[in-house]
Motif scaffolding. Sequence first.
Motif, PDB file in Angstrom:
ATOM      1  N   LEU A  35     -74.455  39.425  53.194  1.00  9.92           N
ATOM      2  CA  LEU A  35     -74.857  40.831  52.897  1.00  9.92           C
ATOM      3  C   LEU A  35     -74.405  41.533  51.936  1.00  9.92           C
ATOM      4  O   LEU A  35     -75.402  41.951  51.165  1.00  9.92           O
ATOM      5  CB  LEU A  35     -74.462  41.464  54.286  1.00  9.92           C
ATOM      6  N   ILE A  36     -73.505  41.591  51.513  1.00 12.79           N
ATOM      7  CA  ILE A  36     -72.812  42.512  50.466  1.00 12.79           C
ATOM      8  C   ILE A  36     -73.124  41.822  49.125  1.00 12.79           C
ATOM      9  O   ILE A  36     -73.838  42.751  48.169  1.00 12.79           O
ATOM     10  CB  ILE A  36     -71.469  42.919  50.682  1.00 12.79           C
ATOM     11  N   ARG A  37     -73.024  40.792  49.023  1.00 13.31           N
ATOM     12  CA  ARG A  37     -73.152  40.106  47.608  1.00 13.31           C
ATOM     13  C   ARG A  37     -74.516  39.938  47.142  1.00 13.31           C
ATOM     14  O   ARG A  37     -74.944  40.459  46.180  1.00 13.31           O
ATOM     15  CB  ARG A  37     -72.401  38.697  47.539  1.00 13.31           C
ATOM     16  N   PRO A  38     -75.530  39.530  48.055  1.00 11.47           N
ATOM     17  CA  PRO A  38     -76.825  39.478  47.490  1.00 11.47           C
ATOM     18  C   PRO A  38     -77.383  40.755  47.338  1.00 11.47           C
ATOM     19  O   PRO A  38     -78.299  40.764  46.509  1.00 11.47           O
ATOM     20  CB  PRO A  38     -77.299  38.826  49.036  1.00 11.47           C
ATOM     21  N   GLN A  39     -77.073  41.861  48.175  1.00 10.71           N
ATOM     22  CA  GLN A  39     -77.524  43.284  48.014  1.00 10.71           C
ATOM     23  C   GLN A  39     -77.203  43.882  46.473  1.00 10.71           C
ATOM     24  O   GLN A  39     -77.956  44.214  45.841  1.00 10.71           O
ATOM     25  CB  GLN A  39     -77.132  43.918  48.920  1.00 10.71           C
ATOM     26  N   GLN A  40     -75.722  43.406  46.044  1.00 10.95           N
ATOM     27  CA  GLN A  40     -75.498  43.642  44.826  1.00 10.95           C
ATOM     28  C   GLN A  40     -76.460  42.958  43.666  1.00 10.95           C
ATOM     29  O   GLN A  40     -76.537  43.751  42.699  1.00 10.95           O
ATOM     30  CB  GLN A  40     -73.983  43.633  44.709  1.00 10.95           C
ATOM     31  N   LYS A  41     -76.592  41.850  44.033  1.00  8.24           N
ATOM     32  CA  LYS A  41     -77.362  41.213  42.808  1.00  8.24           C
ATOM     33  C   LYS A  41     -78.727  41.539  42.710  1.00  8.24           C
ATOM     34  O   LYS A  41     -79.273  41.805  41.648  1.00  8.24           O
ATOM     35  CB  LYS A  41     -77.420  39.508  43.238  1.00  8.24           C
ATOM     36  N   THR A  43     -79.466  44.688  43.505  1.00 10.69           N
ATOM     37  CA  THR A  43     -79.679  46.026  42.923  1.00 10.69           C
ATOM     38  C   THR A  43     -79.495  45.896  41.489  1.00 10.69           C
ATOM     39  O   THR A  43     -80.086  46.649  40.531  1.00 10.69           O
ATOM     40  CB  THR A  43     -78.551  46.911  43.388  1.00 10.69           C
ATOM     41  N   LYS A  44     -78.570  44.887  41.014  1.00 10.47           N
ATOM     42  CA  LYS A  44     -78.415  44.740  39.451  1.00 10.47           C
ATOM     43  C   LYS A  44     -79.657  44.225  38.749  1.00 10.47           C
ATOM     44  O   LYS A  44     -79.988  44.544  37.693  1.00 10.47           O
ATOM     45  CB  LYS A  44     -77.253  43.577  39.351  1.00 10.47           C
ATOM     46  N   THR A  45     -80.547  43.248  39.261  1.00  9.23           N
ATOM     47  CA  THR A  45     -81.785  42.942  38.936  1.00  9.23           C
ATOM     48  C   THR A  45     -82.673  43.675  38.655  1.00  9.23           C
ATOM     49  O   THR A  45     -83.284  44.066  37.699  1.00  9.23           O
ATOM     50  CB  THR A  45     -82.402  41.832  39.976  1.00  9.23           C
ATOM     51  N   ARG A  46     -82.975  44.731  39.785  1.00  7.22           N
ATOM     52  CA  ARG A  46     -83.816  45.832  39.642  1.00  7.22           C
ATOM     53  C   ARG A  46     -83.499  46.995  38.718  1.00  7.22           C
ATOM     54  O   ARG A  46     -84.310  47.373  37.975  1.00  7.22           O
ATOM     55  CB  ARG A  46     -83.732  46.676  41.118  1.00  7.22           C
ATOM     56  N   ASN A  47     -82.139  47.059  38.615  1.00  4.52           N
ATOM     57  CA  ASN A  47     -81.798  48.224  37.615  1.00  4.52           C
ATOM     58  C   ASN A  47     -81.936  47.613  36.011  1.00  4.52           C
ATOM     59  O   ASN A  47     -82.367  48.285  35.251  1.00  4.52           O
ATOM     60  CB  ASN A  47     -80.109  48.530  37.595  1.00  4.52           C
ATOM     61  N   ALA A  48     -81.881  46.302  36.031  1.00  8.65           N
ATOM     62  CA  ALA A  48     -82.142  45.683  34.593  1.00  8.65           C
ATOM     63  C   ALA A  48     -83.557  45.695  34.364  1.00  8.65           C
ATOM     64  O   ALA A  48     -84.135  46.075  33.186  1.00  8.65           O
ATOM     65  CB  ALA A  48     -81.776  44.308  34.484  1.00  8.65           C
ATOM     66  N   MET A  49     -84.453  45.659  35.464  1.00 12.03           N
ATOM     67  CA  MET A  49     -85.869  45.501  35.215  1.00 12.03           C
ATOM     68  C   MET A  49     -86.317  47.047  34.899  1.00 12.03           C
ATOM     69  O   MET A  49     -87.183  47.243  34.032  1.00 12.03           O
ATOM     70  CB  MET A  49     -86.566  45.083  36.565  1.00 12.03           C
ATOM     71  N   LEU A  50     -85.665  47.963  35.544  1.00 11.00           N
ATOM     72  CA  LEU A  50     -86.048  49.266  35.110  1.00 11.00           C
ATOM     73  C   LEU A  50     -85.722  49.796  33.844  1.00 11.00           C
ATOM     74  O   LEU A  50     -86.446  50.546  33.204  1.00 11.00           O
ATOM     75  CB  LEU A  50     -85.337  50.184  36.229  1.00 11.00           C
ATOM     76  N   LYS A  51     -84.468  49.356  33.264  1.00 12.90           N
ATOM     77  CA  LYS A  51     -84.218  49.568  31.970  1.00 12.90           C
ATOM     78  C   LYS A  51     -85.067  49.006  31.055  1.00 12.90           C
ATOM     79  O   LYS A  51     -85.238  49.391  29.837  1.00 12.90           O
ATOM     80  CB  LYS A  51     -82.669  49.211  31.824  1.00 12.90           C
TER      81      LYS A  51
END
Length: 106
Positions: A35-41, A43-51
């Motif tokens: 649960l935790i690790r896939p959600q962190q990945k 979130t990191k991918t989404r933030n990179a896309m937004l930037k």
Amino acid sequence: MIQSFQYAIGAGGGGSILGLVGPFVLMFVVFYFLLIRPQQKKTKTRNAMLKALKKGDKIVTIGGLHGTIMEISDDIVVLRVNDVTKLTFDRGSISHAVATDVEEKV
């Protein structure tokens, strides 16, 4: 006889604490990897896309609205929906960027 009884209680008590804590540690490890690790990945991918968004990118908002970025700042995005209509959104309301065939060929 009393000494052997106290020894049995002491040895059993120490083993039972490990027996109680072990399943909780195992559950935490399972929750972390499932649960935790896939959600962190994600979130990191989404933030990179937004930037990485820039003016002219075609995007889709969380609500399903398709548009082209006209202006972009740290937290505000202005989208052109058609020739006349421009709408202002929060940057976090962007769901994903849309790749077009023209961009892929270039």
